[in-house]
Design an enzyme around this catalytic site. Structure first.
Site, PDB file in Angstrom:
ATOM      1  N   CYS A 142       0.825  -1.211   0.000  1.00  0.00           N
ATOM      2  CA  CYS A 142       0.000   0.000   0.000  1.00  0.00           C
ATOM      3  C   CYS A 142       0.863   1.267   0.000  1.00  0.00           C
ATOM      4  CB  CYS A 142      -0.991  -0.027   1.145  1.00  0.00           C
ATOM      5  SG  CYS A 142      -2.435   0.995   0.792  1.00  0.00           S
ATOM      6  N   PHE A 187       3.995   0.403  -1.405  1.00  0.00           N
ATOM      7  CA  PHE A 187       3.920   0.282  -2.875  1.00  0.00           C
ATOM      8  C   PHE A 187       4.081   1.677  -3.505  1.00  0.00           C
ATOM      9  CE2 PHE A 187       0.838   0.901  -6.393  1.00  0.00           C
ATOM     10  CZ  PHE A 187       1.177  -0.093  -7.303  1.00  0.00           C
ATOM     11  N   GLN A 188       3.355   2.640  -2.939  1.00  0.00           N
ATOM     12  CA  GLN A 188       3.405   3.996  -3.501  1.00  0.00           C
ATOM     13  C   GLN A 188       4.810   4.595  -3.373  1.00  0.00           C
ATOM     14  OE1 GLN A 188       0.261   5.855  -1.242  1.00  0.00           O
ATOM     15  NE2 GLN A 188      -1.346   4.708  -2.286  1.00  0.00           N
ATOM     16  N   ARG A 212      -6.376   5.824  -0.704  1.00  0.00           N
ATOM     17  CA  ARG A 212      -6.965   6.851  -1.566  1.00  0.00           C
ATOM     18  C   ARG A 212      -6.092   7.109  -2.788  1.00  0.00           C
ATOM     19  NH1 ARG A 212      -7.571   9.341   3.268  1.00  0.00           N
ATOM     20  NH2 ARG A 212      -9.699   9.079   4.000  1.00  0.00           N
ATOM     21  N   HIS A 251      -3.672  -4.832   0.461  1.00  0.00           N
ATOM     22  CA  HIS A 251      -3.090  -5.382   1.696  1.00  0.00           C
ATOM     23  C   HIS A 251      -3.232  -6.909   1.714  1.00  0.00           C
ATOM     24  CE1 HIS A 251      -2.523  -1.648   4.057  1.00  0.00           C
ATOM     25  NE2 HIS A 251      -3.514  -1.200   3.333  1.00  0.00           N
ATOM     26  N   GLU A 273      -1.924  -9.022   3.566  1.00  0.00           N
ATOM     27  CA  GLU A 273      -1.865  -9.613   4.917  1.00  0.00           C
ATOM     28  C   GLU A 273      -3.242  -9.912   5.492  1.00  0.00           C
ATOM     29  OE1 GLU A 273      -1.142  -6.504   4.114  1.00  0.00           O
ATOM     30  OE2 GLU A 273      -1.464  -5.060   5.728  1.00  0.00           O
TER      31      GLU A 273
END
Ligand code: GLN
Length: 533
Positions: free
Chosen positions: A378, A381-382, A459, A505, A507
């Site tokens: 998340c 990743f960004q 977002r 996610h 997990e």
């Protein structure tokens, strides 16, 4: 008709009521009863979505997009099931519903009161879930005596009257401390908290005594005498190394058998072989890899609970123990990447806001340049996209507009339709969405499928305007949103030994017998790095 088991807590919070409830649910399910778990959180928040992980640990996300208490994660993992938002009842949800009904005129002239209206709403919600099940385990958060939990305890008491004593049982989890000076287990706090519970009209059927060491016989007898609970229903739940051992201990203590007897359910053998094998394997692992988790809430291990669990699942699957090196991202900014030296893998987890983000970017760079197996999740990743933009594409000052709204290279940005940020609620992409995976990629090898569903909570997105440039420089977007091809979901660097990041996610869907593929792959790569293939 369903049987209800209410789990309450006494003396102190943080006793492991959640694990006890999850274990109970699991043990009932292992007996073939259709079982589910419900968590009651007496706080006024509508849900866990807006809470800082330092409050109650991580915010867990469900398929339906519910942002819930982390105990629902424990239930899902122990029962190998998927729950819905309705399984997390909060004071916020109950009161909103009651007030809405009042405004609609549903109470027809009545004075709306805690009893019967609020308690009625609580009972209705619990019973609505029970429709599809034989056994419902309901954990009441907080400690008996808290003002907030009163209406819930009262509703539970009423349910015993209305559903019948044979259909409702109470399990009270308490703390039995051992005083170092006298070396004796002390039962007084337990006596007091049961007294408190009884003053609310609830007689517990079972006492689960949490203690450091197994409960001594004398303590068991004393608790039994003072709480009016038979000695065989005073159960020892001493500290264990790993939470997955708890159901096996409770089984050995005869807890589920006692409860089925008490509730008039057939006495069935539990099928626990697979679970026992899993626990045994985990305990016997000797080889160890070390994986760094670079986050910003690392002081509270529960803030990354599902990541810890996903690593455990992957550990069993790969036959190697995983040690976690928790690294505060800000420390990395101060002390440099020497904090990462020697690790066999790196995870940059999800997060919000700028604190520590440069440290996380340093961790991504270190993994990429030193070919350390890497998983970004998340926000991770960004920031992987940001790192690549800055250091591979040479886009100076590239950033996510979440952190730097004026960046010259907004490589991570909001989608146009999401730009109205006056409302933080309701603009997030939440819950399970389809991800389409490109054949032949690492992601495809890991998942073995072209369409998967994973849970989201974010977002910002990779800015579609930059995707082409990333691809030209060797980044592969191996997963895109199945419902909207403009959204990038998985990235990888194929020339590295293991370098992957996901906008979702993984997990939250990892299970003891079925680890999340990208975690399993990370641990495998870490093992190969350390021990060779
Ligand atoms: N803050 C980022 C976003 O909102 C990432 C969220 C996360 O990591 N869960 O998109």
């Amino acid at each position: 008709m369903a049987k209800f088991i209410f789990v309450t807590g006494g003396v102190v919070s943080g006793l492991g009521k959640g694990i006890t409830s999850a274990s109970l649910g699991m043990l009932m399910k292992a007996r073939g009863f259709k079982t589910t778990n419900v968590k009651i959180d007496p706080y006024l928040n509508y849900d866990a979505g807006t809470m800082n992980p330092y409050q109650h640990g991580e915010v867990f996300v469900l398929d339906d997009g519910g942002e819930v208490d982390l105990d629902l994660g424990n239930y899902e993992r122990f029962l190998d099931t998927s729950l819905t938002s309705d399984h997390n009842i909060t004071t916020g949800k109950v009161y909103s519903a009651v007030i809405e009904k009042e405004r609609r005129g549903d109470y027809l002239g009545a004075t709306v009161q805690v009893i019967p209206h609020v308690t009625g709403e609580i009972k209705e919600r619990i019973k609505a879930i029970a429709r599809d099940y034989e056994v419902v385990v309901v954990e009441i958060g907080g400690t008996v005596g808290d003002i907030e939990s009163m209406p819930f305890l009262e509703a539970a008491r009423q349910m015993q009257l209305e559903e019948g004593r044979d259909n409702v049982a109470f399990v009270h989890v308490t703390y039995v401390p051992k005083l170092k000076v006298v070396g004796e287990q002390k039962t007084k706090p337990t006596q007091h908290s049961v007294k408190e519970l009884r003053s609310l009209g609830i007689q517990p059927d079972v006492i689960v005594a949490r203690s450091e060491d197994p409960l001594e016989e004398s303590a068991r007898r004393k608790i039994s005498l003072f709480t009016n609970v038979p000695p065989e229903a005073v159960v020892s739940a001493h500290d264990v190394e790993d939470t997955y051992e708890v159901p096996l201990i409770l089984e050995r203590e005869g807890l589920p058998g006692y409860l089925t007897g008490r509730l008039g359910l057939p006495d069935r053998e539990a099928r626990l072989e697979e679970w026992e094998r899993m626990v045994e394997t985990y305990r016997s692992l000797e080889d160890t890899v070390e994986i760094a988790v670079v986050g910003k809430y690392v002081k509270l291990a529960d803030a990354y609970l599902s990541i810890r669990e996903a690593l455990k699942h992957s550990s069993v699957a790969n036959g190697v123990k995983v040690g976690i090196r928790w690294i505060e991202a800000e420390d990395l900014e101060e002390k440099g990447t020497k904090l990462l030296e020697g690790v066999d893998g790196i995870i940059v987890p999800g997060g919000f806001g700028s604190r520590g983000s440069e440290g996380k970017i340093m961790a991504v760079r270190y993994a990429r340049e030193n070919d350390v197996p890497f998983l970004g999740i998340c926000f991770g990743f960004q920031l992987t996209v940001v790192e690549f933009a800055r250091n591979v594409l040479g886009l100076e000052g590239a950033h996510s507009t979440e952190i730097d709204p004026k960046t010259p290279h907004p490589v991570v940005d909001l989608m146009p339709e999401q730009r109205d940020l006056n409302r933080l609620g309701g603009t997030m992409r939440l819950g399970a969405y389809p991800v389409r995976i490109k054949p032949g990629t690492l992601a495809w090898k890991l998942y073995g499928k072209e369409l998967v569903y994973e849970r989201h909570r974010h977002r910002w997105e990779v800015n579609p305007d930059y995707v082409g440039r990333f691809e030209e420089a060797g980044m592969v977007f191996s997963g895109v949103a199945g419902d909207d091809g403009r959204r990038m979901e998985i990235l990888e660097l194929p020339e590295k030994s293991y370098f992957i990041a996901t906008q979702f996610h993984p997990e939250f869907r990892s299970r003891p017998m079925n680890p999340a593929p990208v975690f399993k792959g990370l641990v495998r790569a870490a093992k190969e790095k350390r021990y060779g293939s």
